[in-house]
Motif scaffolding. Structure first.
Motif, PDB file in Angstrom:
ATOM      1  N   CYS A  16       0.710  -1.287   0.043  1.00 11.18           N
ATOM      2  CA  CYS A  16      -0.005   0.021   0.074  1.00 11.18           C
ATOM      3  C   CYS A  16       0.962   1.180  -0.052  1.00 11.18           C
ATOM      4  N   ASP A  18       0.389   3.649   1.913  1.00 11.78           N
ATOM      5  CA  ASP A  18       0.197   4.257   3.191  1.00 11.78           C
ATOM      6  C   ASP A  18       1.642   4.983   3.485  1.00 11.78           C
ATOM      7  N   GLY A  43      -4.114   0.732  -1.137  1.00 14.52           N
ATOM      8  CA  GLY A  43      -4.743  -0.244  -0.885  1.00 14.52           C
ATOM      9  C   GLY A  43      -4.389  -1.822  -1.579  1.00 14.52           C
ATOM     10  N   HIS A  71      -2.004  -4.079   5.258  1.00 10.74           N
ATOM     11  CA  HIS A  71      -1.733  -3.619   6.545  1.00 10.74           C
ATOM     12  C   HIS A  71      -2.944  -3.139   7.186  1.00 10.74           C
ATOM     13  N   CYS A  74      -6.003   0.173   7.209  1.00  6.34           N
ATOM     14  CA  CYS A  74      -5.678   0.795   5.832  1.00  6.34           C
ATOM     15  C   CYS A  74      -6.834   1.812   5.531  1.00  6.34           C
ATOM     16  N   GLY A  75      -6.481   2.989   5.044  1.00  3.62           N
ATOM     17  CA  GLY A  75      -7.443   4.023   4.737  1.00  3.62           C
ATOM     18  C   GLY A  75      -8.325   3.567   3.678  1.00  3.62           C
TER      19      GLY A  75
HETATM   20 ZN   LIG Z   1      -3.271   0.865   3.057  1.00  3.24          ZN
END
Ligand SMILES: [Zn+2]
Length: 150
Positions: A16, A18, A43, A71, A74-75
């Protein structure tokens, strides 16, 4: 391509974008410069573009192992795409641009399910050779603990 472009560990990682994973992931995995191809998106979703990069990694760069690493927290898990759509138009994006947002942005509800689906997709993809290893993991974003789930 030059030998130096080939990953020393014959490894490709899909993970991801992130911000918390920047440096953290490579530290926790013991990945140094030159060791692995790292493909990132929102994602860690296995899109056509990810597959394109993996095909290059496998057939031109000698990659033999692929890790998909999601992870916790995750947003992209249950991200609000209606809000994205609304904000796009508010900020001047063409209102006639109306793809299937779920598919286009990559809908996912659960980090683990998302990783498992990605592993299945790759293992069964017609472009992927059968002699490479494809595994799925979820990393704890706080501790860096990696759990193999597929
Ligand atoms: Zn993520």
């Amino acid at each position: 391509m030059g030998e130096n472009a080939k990953p020393k560990k014959k490894l490709a990682i899909v993970t991801c974008m992130d911000t918390r994973l920047v440096n953290f992931l490579s530290e926790k995995l013991g990945i140094a410069q030159g060791d692995a191809k790292v493909i990132k998106n929102a994602g860690n979703i296995i899109t056509e573009d990810v597959i394109r990069s993996l095909v290059v990694a496998v057939y031109l760069l000698g990659v033999e192992d692929i890790m998909i690493i999601g992870h916790t927290d995750c947003g992209m898990a249950a991200a609000d795409f209606e809000t994205v759509k609304k904000k796009m138009v508010e900020r001047g994006a063409n209102p006639n641009f109306t793809p299937d947002f779920e598919a286009w942005l990559g809908r996912m509800y659960c980090e683990e399910t998302n990783v498992k689906e990605g592993v299945d997709l790759l293992r069964n993809h017609p472009a992927m050779p059968k002699d490479i290893t494809i595994d799925g993991y979820v990393m704890d974003i706080e501790t860096g603990d990696l759990v193999k789930i597929a």
